[in-house]
Design a protein around this motif. Sequence first.
Motif, short mmCIF file in Angstrom:
data_model
loop_
_atom_site.label_atom_id
_atom_site.label_comp_id
_atom_site.label_asym_id
_atom_site.label_seq_id
_atom_site.Cartn_x
_atom_site.Cartn_y
_atom_site.Cartn_z
N ILE A 41 0.55 -1.14 -0.03
CA ILE A 41 -0.13 0.07 0.11
C ILE A 41 0.97 1.48 0.21
N TRP A 42 0.82 2.13 -1.14
CA TRP A 42 1.46 3.35 -1.11
C TRP A 42 0.63 4.44 -0.89
N LYS A 51 2.47 0.32 3.91
CA LYS A 51 2.09 -0.98 4.44
C LYS A 51 2.59 -1.97 3.53
N SER A 52 2.97 -3.14 4.04
CA SER A 52 3.41 -4.48 3.19
C SER A 52 3.50 -5.54 3.83
N PHE A 53 2.62 -6.46 3.17
CA PHE A 53 2.78 -7.92 3.77
C PHE A 53 2.81 -8.68 2.97
N GLU A 54 3.00 -10.12 3.32
CA GLU A 54 3.16 -11.25 2.66
C GLU A 54 1.89 -11.92 2.85
N PHE A 84 -7.80 -9.17 5.20
CA PHE A 84 -6.68 -8.52 6.22
C PHE A 84 -7.22 -7.13 6.80
N ASN A 85 -7.05 -6.77 7.81
CA ASN A 85 -7.57 -5.38 8.39
C ASN A 85 -6.22 -4.34 8.06
N TYR A 86 -6.52 -3.59 7.02
CA TYR A 86 -5.48 -2.79 6.59
C TYR A 86 -4.90 -1.80 7.53
N ASN A 87 -5.25 -1.54 8.62
CA ASN A 87 -4.65 -0.79 9.63
C ASN A 87 -3.93 -1.46 10.64
N THR A 88 -4.14 -2.80 11.03
CA THR A 88 -3.42 -3.76 11.70
C THR A 88 -2.75 -4.71 11.30
N LEU A 89 -3.17 -4.92 9.93
CA LEU A 89 -2.51 -6.05 9.17
C LEU A 89 -2.76 -7.21 9.60
#
Length: 963
Positions: A41-42, A51-54, A84-89
């Motif tokens: 997320i840019w 934000k970045s997650f696998e 996914f919750n994009y605030n907490t990932l």
Amino acid sequence: MPLRLDIKRRLTARSDRVKSCDLHPTEQWMLVSLYNGNVHIWNYESQQLVKSFEVCDLPVRAAVFVPRKNWVVTGSDDMQVRVFNYNTLERLNAFDAHSDYVRSIAVHPTQPFILTSSDDMLIKLWNWEKNWVCQQVFEGHTHYVMEVKVNPKDNNTFASASLDKTVKVWQLGSAQPNFTLEGHEKGVNCVDYYMGGDKPYLISGADDRMVKIWDYQNKTCVQTLEGHAQNIASVSFHPELPIILTGSEDGTVKIWHANTYRLETTLNYGLERVWSIGVLRGSNNVALGYDEGAILIKLGREEPAMSMDAGGKIIWAKHSELQQASLKALEKEEIQDGERLPLAVKDMGSCEVYPQTVQHNPNGRFVVVCGDGEYIIYTAMALRNKSFGSAQEFVWAADSSEYAVRESSSSIKLFKNFKERKSFKPEFGAENIFGGALLGVKSVSGLAFYDWETQELVRRIEIQPRAVYWSETGELCCIVTDESYFVLKYQPDAVAAAAENPEKITEDGIEDAFDVLGEVSETVKTGLWVGDCFIYTNSVNRLNYYVGGEIVTVSHLDRTMYLLGYIPQDNRLYLGDKELNVVSFQLLLSVLEYQTAVMRRDFDTADRVLPTVPKEQRTRVAHFLEKQGFKKQALAVSSDAEHKFDLAIQLGDLENAYNLAKESASEQKWKQLAELATSQAKFELAQQCLHEAQDHGGLLLLATAAGNADMVTKLGIQADQAGKHNVSFLSYFLLGDLERCLEILLASNRVPEAAFFARTYLPSEISRVVELWRVQLGKVNEKAGQSLADPKDYANLFPDYAASLQAQQMLAGERTKVIPAEDWKDIMANYERKPLEELNALADEEDLIDEPLDDKDHPIAGAVEEELEGGEPSKPEEEKLLDDELDELDIIGEPSKPEEEKLLDDELDELDFIGEPSKHEEVVTGITTEDLEAELEMDLDNLKLDDIDTTDVNLDDEELLED
């Protein structure tokens, strides 16, 4: 003429292959899913990866925002859908969705549904409110289902694109497709719905390199777009602009006109194949996903095509549709600042061109719509076509019957009463044109103003403007650049005089045509004039107005707004946003008129307008007057007590300031007034103000400067009662009341200071204070407390202690006498006096030097020294004291020894210890010190006394005194 389309790259995000893109509706975020199994997320404003997650170790082919739940939902090649919750990932859910790769995800705009499509040839409907149960399966395709899209106009239907070369349209609740669109020669990769107007259109892109536009009501292909050299990977109808975006594996994104299907432009950013295009309703941003990363571009203008006439009628363009709204039906009393107005909107019909600007003429009878390189003039009431033509730009003159169009970068045409009157080519070309009292033309050389009638150059200014705003009278002009704005005053008389005297005209026109009134380093978004006030919105979303060099903030806006106009009858300013919402803010005409009159130095008009200014606005007007230098008028106008007091202080108006300070009872105000009264030598008033302010320090300064002992006495009492020990101590000290000073030190628990004060000034009090100090210090360290010496016990440690007691009595008598300040020249300064010497001089009656005294019994400065001149030089104090003792004994001894030796002699005498005899004994017995030492060394077997370490010997030890 081509569509005017500004394209600005806002973000370049290098990464692994991007398979999907999405934009967040409220955050400045771009979501990308990658072939390597990650999701990024840019933030395109800050240019940061936030934000970045696998997700997994296989390609993530689909990822979408679900803003109402704060989710990101992904579909990947491991056949799972994850949430996914994009605030907490935090991963909230994961489930097996299909039996093959998940290709696409679509979120239902209102229901708790998502649709997924897969290489297993199925489409599934999932309900997140029912624990992600699969609510329906849609079967019918015979190959991979590459993409699904929900119809924005009918949320119960959706379309799907498949490699079986078809596009199918489905209905929620029905297992069979409504119909199938066939026409592509190869597999279909992508599909999208047209959002604007009434056109029931679909668009699809396929491996046959074709893009097809479908009418899903007639089930026919209405247009085929050709031009790409490879497979079409993504297609999109832009939700706001009349354009179609197509992305291909040839590495290009092509932009087509949605109405004419003309290719407008081709974008190639060199990031290899294009895989995804993401758009957002209400935004001109477009996200593009490539093999080597993602790019975010901004298309067109954010500013809506809106215009309002002087009567409150608003016309705006919604896509190609024109709509009208009126402010007249609103209850003005109920309008709240900044709140959206509930306007009744009336459809006026479709426009032949896609409107990029809508603009009323000055009298509001006509409105012009510009777009697609053309303009159309309509009647404002019925929207009847009055005139049209080709134009890159269109501007109205101050005269409502005149206008100008820029046909190209070199040619401008002028019209009057809808008939062409003149065509001319500016010397340096024409990049932009600006309307108003004069015709403005922007070129490489700067901004040139021309006369509408004669087309003669009035003035050329070396500036690159973005906009030019003229006041209604044509006297004031604001030139806006990218970083600042300039306010100019037009001088028509100078222009007319120059016309009669051609020598005054240079190649840059008439130098005296404009006077610069001000420059402000602020970026103006939109602006307009009301009287002599320039109202504008700036780059940080503030609504301000400029008048007379001063900037007043009307409001802080929560989003980007664009000025529509000001209606004097309503005393309100109206603004619109890009979603075509209209809000308003109160801006009193009486205030603007008053400020305009003040700027013109027309105080008669200002005085007539002032009664119409509401009381709650008077202080704002007073601040304006103050900044213009009219402080006296500001004091008369202001209704704010704080402001009035500040003005009274600045004007030196003691009477008004005193009354205001009395009303507020503020210590700070009394102090300010005291300073002012002191500066004007009004000391009685200053004293009263300082008393009111409880400013004991200021009172002390005033009392001592005036030499007022009574005032110092009262101040000492007041300060003591108020607990201001420093001031009370200093007051009593100046008065010579040393006993009271000592009591203040003791009362404030400053015992060590009290001890030293007594040692210096009141030796008779030392014993009492030392006892108190011992008790206090003993609580911390008992040994330290006992180490404090009292002169009554250790007189040998306090040389001249007895003499100091006599000196205290001598000086006590002097302190009771009041000496006029005028005698200060004749009195010896305290720091020059030596009380012990004076005491000895009085006691030594035989050798007494008659020291001259004044009539106050004070020694006269320098008199003692004069009498001693030519006589025997004065001896050191210790030697003199010894001489006195010898005189009493009536014997002659040797000169006194050093003080340390004398102290030792005294102690040896007291202890009856066999040591060195005192000087008196030496004289009486004739035995010398050397004899005694020799005899003692013989008794101690020749032990050298000098070799004995006596550091641990305490001569004051009580055990030694037992003998």
